[in-house]
Design a protein around this motif. Structure first.
Motif, short mmCIF file in Angstrom:
data_model
loop_
_atom_site.label_atom_id
_atom_site.label_comp_id
_atom_site.label_asym_id
_atom_site.label_seq_id
_atom_site.Cartn_x
_atom_site.Cartn_y
_atom_site.Cartn_z
N MET A 1 61.30 37.21 -19.66
CA MET A 1 60.98 36.22 -20.33
C MET A 1 59.97 35.20 -19.68
SD MET A 1 61.40 34.77 -23.15
CE MET A 1 60.23 33.47 -24.12
N LEU A 2 60.40 34.73 -18.60
CA LEU A 2 59.39 34.23 -17.14
C LEU A 2 58.11 35.21 -17.21
CD1 LEU A 2 59.12 31.70 -16.05
CD2 LEU A 2 60.25 32.55 -13.99
N LEU A 3 58.29 36.25 -16.75
CA LEU A 3 57.43 37.05 -16.49
C LEU A 3 56.50 36.61 -17.53
CD1 LEU A 3 55.88 39.29 -14.84
CD2 LEU A 3 56.89 40.80 -15.68
N ASP A 4 56.56 37.59 -19.56
CA ASP A 4 55.93 37.39 -20.33
C ASP A 4 55.03 35.95 -20.78
OD1 ASP A 4 56.60 40.23 -20.72
OD2 ASP A 4 58.26 39.77 -22.15
N ILE A 5 55.43 34.95 -20.24
CA ILE A 5 55.08 33.73 -20.28
C ILE A 5 53.60 33.98 -19.43
CG2 ILE A 5 55.83 31.42 -20.22
CD1 ILE A 5 57.88 31.90 -20.89
N ILE A 6 54.03 34.02 -17.94
CA ILE A 6 53.24 33.94 -17.00
C ILE A 6 51.69 35.14 -17.67
CG2 ILE A 6 52.95 35.00 -14.31
CD1 ILE A 6 55.15 33.66 -14.39
N TYR A 7 52.14 36.19 -18.27
CA TYR A 7 51.40 37.31 -18.26
C TYR A 7 50.37 36.70 -20.22
CZ TYR A 7 48.71 40.88 -20.14
OH TYR A 7 48.04 42.10 -20.70
N TRP A 8 50.92 36.39 -20.23
CA TRP A 8 50.43 35.80 -22.07
C TRP A 8 49.48 34.67 -21.11
CZ3 TRP A 8 49.98 30.54 -24.14
CH2 TRP A 8 49.40 30.55 -25.18
N ALA A 9 50.12 33.51 -20.02
CA ALA A 9 49.01 32.42 -19.44
C ALA A 9 48.00 33.25 -19.55
CB ALA A 9 49.37 31.61 -19.27
N THR A 10 47.84 34.37 -18.40
CA THR A 10 47.13 34.86 -18.25
C THR A 10 45.99 35.19 -18.63
OG1 THR A 10 47.92 36.94 -17.58
CG2 THR A 10 48.19 35.03 -15.77
N GLN A 11 46.93 36.30 -20.17
CA GLN A 11 45.17 36.71 -21.16
C GLN A 11 44.88 35.99 -21.94
OE1 GLN A 11 45.26 40.09 -21.35
NE2 GLN A 11 45.83 39.61 -19.45
N ARG A 12 45.74 34.74 -21.73
CA ARG A 12 45.42 33.84 -22.96
C ARG A 12 44.78 32.62 -22.07
NH1 ARG A 12 45.22 37.34 -25.35
NH2 ARG A 12 47.00 38.28 -26.90
N LYS A 13 44.14 32.55 -20.83
CA LYS A 13 43.76 31.41 -20.46
C LYS A 13 42.74 30.67 -21.25
CE LYS A 13 40.61 34.07 -17.22
NZ LYS A 13 41.15 34.34 -17.03
N TRP A 14 41.51 31.82 -21.48
CA TRP A 14 40.14 31.04 -22.06
C TRP A 14 40.91 30.34 -23.45
CZ3 TRP A 14 35.99 29.32 -19.84
CH2 TRP A 14 35.84 30.17 -19.26
N LEU B 268 57.46 33.55 -11.02
CA LEU B 268 56.82 31.99 -10.93
C LEU B 268 56.36 32.63 -9.62
CD1 LEU B 268 55.29 30.41 -12.96
CD2 LEU B 268 57.68 28.84 -12.04
N LYS B 269 57.40 32.70 -8.45
CA LYS B 269 56.80 32.66 -6.86
C LYS B 269 56.17 34.00 -6.55
CE LYS B 269 61.37 30.94 -4.48
NZ LYS B 269 62.37 30.97 -3.80
N LYS B 270 56.39 35.14 -7.42
CA LYS B 270 55.15 36.17 -7.20
C LYS B 270 53.99 35.96 -7.37
CE LYS B 270 58.50 39.72 -8.92
NZ LYS B 270 58.78 40.65 -9.17
N PHE B 271 53.39 35.27 -8.84
CA PHE B 271 52.49 34.57 -9.17
C PHE B 271 51.15 33.95 -8.46
CE2 PHE B 271 49.52 31.66 -11.84
CZ PHE B 271 49.03 33.01 -12.61
N PHE B 272 52.41 32.84 -7.93
CA PHE B 272 51.95 31.86 -6.81
C PHE B 272 51.36 32.41 -5.12
CE2 PHE B 272 53.36 29.60 -10.45
CZ PHE B 272 51.41 28.64 -10.80
#
Lengths: 464, 294
Positions: A1-14, B268-272
C-alpha cells in the motif's frame, strides 16, 4: 500500500508540482493592474500548460479541470463556461479529425503513390521534391496528419524496397520520412482548413471584434509563402540527409508493381473525392456565413450518408479528449480577454522588451513569431495558439497581420517529436531519432521565420 | 511458474533474451516476452493510431511487432522453441486485451510463450503487466539509465533479474549473498536451482561489517550450504568483513551472477535511503538477481 502511494507520487509528480504552483500563486496578492478574476485565469492557464506538457493526468481530465476551476474561482458562471466551451473552431477541429478518418480509410494512398512516381521518375531528389510538394499542397486543404497518414506507407514501402537492411539506408529513410512530415506541416499554413490552429486564430480575431478573414483572403496571404517554402525545404532536407542512394530505380519499379495490384480508381474513391470537393467549395463560399466548422461537420454527415465511412470507425479514431481540451483552452482564452488578463500580459511583455528596442513592430513580430515558435515545439501547435492568441492580439498593431503571423509561426513545429502530429507520426515508425528533428528542424525553422519576416514586411503590405 | 522477459530491441536485448530464456527453461517456467514501446503523446494518439491503421494495410506494422518477431525467431534459432515448420508469427494474430496487445501463437508455441506489446512508460507498463498475470520473476536488460533498473527493482512486485553487462560468451558463476534477512532463504533456493540446471558453480558469501559473525549469519550460511549439498551443486563458502556492498561487488567482478534476497526495509526508507540490493545493482559490473517474497 505504502509502496503504491510512493509510486503514485513519483509518477504524478507533475500533477503535484502544477497544483502546488497554482496554490502558491493563489495565495499571493493579485499583481498590480490585474483584477482578481484575471489573475485567477492566468493561474489556470499556467497550471494547464504544465499539465498539458507533462501529461501526468489524461487530457480530458485537464480539460475538465480548466472548466471546473473557472467556475470555482468565480471567473464565470457554469452556463457561461458551458457556452464558451463550444465554438465554431471546436466544431472545425472535431469535423476535421473525423474527415481525416473518412479520407484515410478510402485507400487513396495507392493512387497518390502512383501519381507521384509517374511524375518524378526514379531519381531520389525528384522523388523527395515530389513528396514535399504533394504533401504540402494536399495538407493545405485536408490537414497535415491526414496527408502524413496517407503518404507514410508509400514512403516506407519505397524505403523498404530500396534495401533490406535499414541500417544501410538510414539517411534515405530520414530524408523520405521528413519530406512527408515537414512537407505536410509546412502545407498546413496554406488555407484555414490546413490546421485547427488557423481556425482558432480566425475565431479569436472575429470573437474579439478586431477584424475578420475569409478562406480566400487567408489563401491570398499564406499560399504564396507556402509556394516559396517548398523548394527551400527540399534543398534543406537534401543538405541534412544526403542519401546513400541517388537513384531508386528498382525500388520505384517494385512500388509500381505493388501499387498496380490495387487496380484502377473505384467509384467509392471517386465519390469520396467528390464529397471532399464539395466540402472545399463550402469552405470557400459558405464559411463566411455558416462557419468553417459547420461545413466540416456537413462533410462528415455526407461521408456517413454515402456509406463511405462507418460511425464506429469515426468514433474509434477520433480523440474526443483532444476536442474537449481545445474546447476548454478556447474557453479559458476567451476569459483571458474578458478579464483583461491577456491585455495585462501583453502590456508586461511589451514593456519588458522595450528595454531592448523601442520599435513596437519588432516587438510584436518577436512575440508573435518567436514566442509562438518556441512554445509550439513543446506544447503542440494548436494548444500554443489557443493560449498565445488572446495575448498577441492584445499587443496592438494590425490584428489581421498578428493573426496570420501567429498562426503561420505555430506551423514551424519542426524541432521536437512532440511539436506536431506529423512529427509524432513519423517517430512512431521507430526509424527516426529525436536528434534527427533537431538536425533538420533548426534549419527549417530559421528558413521559415526568415520567409515569414520577408512576407510580413514586403509582400503583405502590397495586399493592402 | 511464469517469468516476464522485457525486450527493447534486437541490438540490445539478444543477450538478455538468450540467458533469460535458458533460466526460464531451467525452472520449466512459462515465458512471456514483453516489449514496451514509447506511447505517442496523448495529444496526438488518435492521429498516430490512424496512421498505424493506414500502414497496416501496406503490411508495415508497429516497430514493437518487429521486435517481437525478432524475439520469436531468436528463440527458435536458440532452440528454446521447437521449429515445427509452421508459421508461428503472424502480426494479424495480435489481439487487444485491456491495455496491451498479445500475439496469439498457434499450437505448441502458444503453450510455451506469450508475446506481448505494450505502449507507455516502461515501469508503469511492466507494473501493469505484473498485475495482469501472476509472474514470479521479471528479467530485464541492464539499462544505461541508472534509474531505470533501480526503479524497476523498487516498484515491480516480482523478483527481478537485471542482466547488467551480460556477455553470453562468458561463463558465469553464482555469487549467493547470504545473511539473516527473511528473503535469503528464497534467494538460496532460487540461485541453487539456477546453478543446478545451468551447471554453474556457487560461491556462498557472507559479509559482516564487524569482525564477528552473529549466530543468525552463521546459521543462514550453514543452512544455505546444506541446501546446495542436497542439490549436489558445487560450492565454496566465504566469510568476509567490510562494507557489504563493496565486498559483494568486488567478489563478483564481471563473471558472476549476484543473487541476493530483497531488502526488508520499508518502502519509504528504501525510497529515501536506498537498500543493499539497490546499491549493489548500482555498483556491480555483472548481472544481479534480487529475490522477493517468502
Amino acid at each position: 500500500m505504502l509502496l503504491d502511494i510512493i509510486y503514485w507520487a513519483t509518477q504524478r509528480k507533475w500533477l503535484i508540482i502544477a497544483l502546488l504552483i497554482g496554490a502558491l500563486l493563489y495565495l499571493l496578492p493579485t499583481p498590480h493592474g490585474l483584477i482578481l478574476s484575471g489573475y485567477h485565469t492566468l493561474i489556470i492557464v499556467l497550471t494547464a500548460i504544465l499539465l498539458i506538457i507533462y501529461e501526468p493526468i489524461p487530457l480530458p481530465a485537464v480539460a475538465m479541470l480548466i472548466l471546473v476551476f473557472q467556475v470555482l474561482f468565480g471567473i464565470a458562471t457554469p452556463n457561461e463556461v458551458a457556452a464558451s466551451f463550444m465554438s465554431d473552431a471546436v466544431f472545425f477541429i472535431m469535423g476535421s479529425l473525423m474527415l481525416a478518418v473518412a479520407i484515410v480509410s478510402q485507400g487513396l494512398d495507392t493512387r497518390l503513390a502512383l501519381g507521384i512516381i509517374n511524375i518524378t521518375g526514379h531519381k531520389t531528389w525528384r522523388i523527395v521534391a515530389g513528396f514535399v510538394t504533394v504533401c504540402a499542397i494536399l495538407s493545405s486543404f485536408v490537414g497535415e496528419h491526414t496527408v502524413t497518414a496517407m503518404m507514410m506507407p508509400v514512403g516506407l514501402t519505397l524505403v523498404r524496397h530500396a534495401s533490406r537492411d535499414p541500417k544501410k539506408i538510414m539517411k534515405l529513410t530520414g530524408l523520405i520520412l521528413f519530406s512527408i512530415a515537414y512537407g505536410s506541416a509546412m502545407g498546413s499554413i496554406g488555407t484555414p482548413s490546413g490546421g485547427g490552429r488557423n481556425v482558432i486564430m480566425m475565431g479569436y480575431l472575429s470573437q474579439f471584434e478586431m477584424g475578420s478573414l475569409s478562406y480566400v483572403e487567408w489563401m491570398k496571404y499564406a499560399y504564396p509563402m507556402l509556394l516559396v517554402e517548398i523548394p527551400l525545404a527540399v534543398i534543406l532536407l537534401w543538405w541534412t540527409f544526403s542519401p546513400e542512394k541517388r537513384i531508386l530505380d528498382s525500388a520505384v519499379r517494385k512500388l509500381k508493381v505493388q501499387v498496380a495490384k490495387a487496380g484502377g480508381i473505384t467509384g467509392r474513391q471517386l465519390t469520396s473525392i467528390g464529397v471532399f470537393a464539395l466540402v472545399f467549395l463550402g469552405w470557400v463560399f459558405l464559411s463566411p456565413t455558416i462557419g468553417l466548422g459547420i461545413v466540416a461537420l456537413l462533410g462528415v454527415v455526407l461521408y456517413l450518408a454515402f456509406g463511405l465511412v462507418e460511425w464506429q470507425d469515426l468514433n474509434r479514431n477520433t480523440n474526443w479528449g483532444v476536442i474537449m481540451l481545445f474546447g476548454a483552452a478556447i474557453s479559458v482564452g476567451l476569459q483571458m480577454k474578458d478579464t483583461g488578463a491577456a491585455l495585462w500580459v501583453a502590456t508586461k511583455v511589451i514593456n519588458m522588451l522595450r528595454i531592448v528596442t523601442g520599435d513596437l513592430d519588432i516587438i510584436r513580430s518577436f512575440v508573435s513569431i518567436f514566442l509562438t515558435v518556441g512554445l509550439t515545439n513543446f506544447l503542440s501547435n494548436a494548444a500554443t495558439v489557443a493560449v498565445l492568441g488572446p495575448i498577441v492580439l492584445n499587443m496592438g498593431g494590425d490584428a489581421v497581420i498578428i493573426t496570420l503571423a501567429t498562426a503561420l509561426a505555430s506551423a514551424f513545429a519542426y524541432m521536437t517529436v512532440v511539436a506536431s502530429p506529423t512529427c509524432m507520426i513519423i517517430h512512431s515508425s521507430g526509424l527516426v531519432k529525436p536528434t534527427d528533428y533537431l538536425r533538420a528542424g533548426w534549419k527549417m525553422t530559421l528558413m521559415s521565420i526568415a520567409v515569414l519576416f520577408l512576407f510580413i514586411h514586403l509582400f503583405w503590405p502590397l495586399l493592402g | 511458474m511464469k517469468f516476464l522477459l522485457a525486450v527493447s530491441s534486437e541490438d540490445y536485448s539478444r543477450p538478455t533474451l538468450r540467458m533469460g530464456s535458458q533460466i526460464a527453461k531451467s525452472f520449466d517456467a512459462r515465458l512471456n516476452v514483453v516489449y514496451v514501446g514509447p506511447k505517442p503523446k496523448e495529444f496526438f494518439a488518435g492521429r498516430v493510431s490512424l496512421a498505424r491503421d493506414s500502414l497496416a494495410k501496406w503490411e508495415i506494422y508497429h516497430p514493437g511487432i518487429e521486435v517481437l518477431r525478432w524475439a520469436f525467431q531468436d528463440l527458435q534459432s536458440s532452440g528454446y522453441l521447437e521449429n515445427s515448420g509452421e508459421n508461428g508469427f503472424d502480426p494479424l494474430n495480435m489481439v487487444e486485451e485491456n491495455d496491451r496487445y498479445r500475439m496469439v501463437l498457434p499450437g505448441s508455441y502458444g503453450q510455451e510463450i506469450d508475446l506481448v506489446l505494450r505502449e507507455g512508460e516502461i515501469i508503469e507498463e511492466l507494473r501493469k503487466e505484473c498485475g495482469e498475470e501472476d509472474y514470479t520473476l521479471s528479467i530485464i536488460g541492464g539499462s544505461k539509465g541508472r534509474n531505470m533498473a533501480h526503479d524497476l527493482l523498487q516498484y515491480l512486485p516480482t523478483s527481478v533479474l537485471v542482466m547488467k553487462n551480460l556477455d553470453i560468451e562468458k561463463s558465469y558463476q553464482i555469487l549467493l549473498c547470504v545473511d539473516d534477512s527473511p528473503a535469503t532463504d528464497r534467494a538460496v533456493r532460487f540461485g541453487g536451482t539456477i546453478a543446478k540446471k545451468m551447471g554453474m558453480a556457487v560461491t556462498l558469501l557472507t559479509v559482516s561489517k564487524h569482525d564477528e559473525f552473529g549466530e543468525g549469519y552463521t546459521n543462514a550460511a550453514k543452512s544455505a550450504a546444506q541446501y546446495l549439498d542436497s542439490l549436489n551443486v558445487s560450492h565454496e563458502q566465504k566469510f568476509l568483513t567490510g562494507n557489504p556492498i563493496t565486498t559483494f561487488v568486488g567478489a563478483a567482478g564481471d563473471d558472476h551472477l549476484i543473487t541476493m534476497g530483497a531488502s526488508s526495509r520499508s518502502p519509504l526508507k528504501k525510497f529515501f535511503l536506498g537498500s543493499k540490493p539497490m546499491k549493489t545493482l548500482e555498483q556491480a559490473d555483472c548481472p544481479i538477481l534480487v529475490v522477493k517474497g517468502q
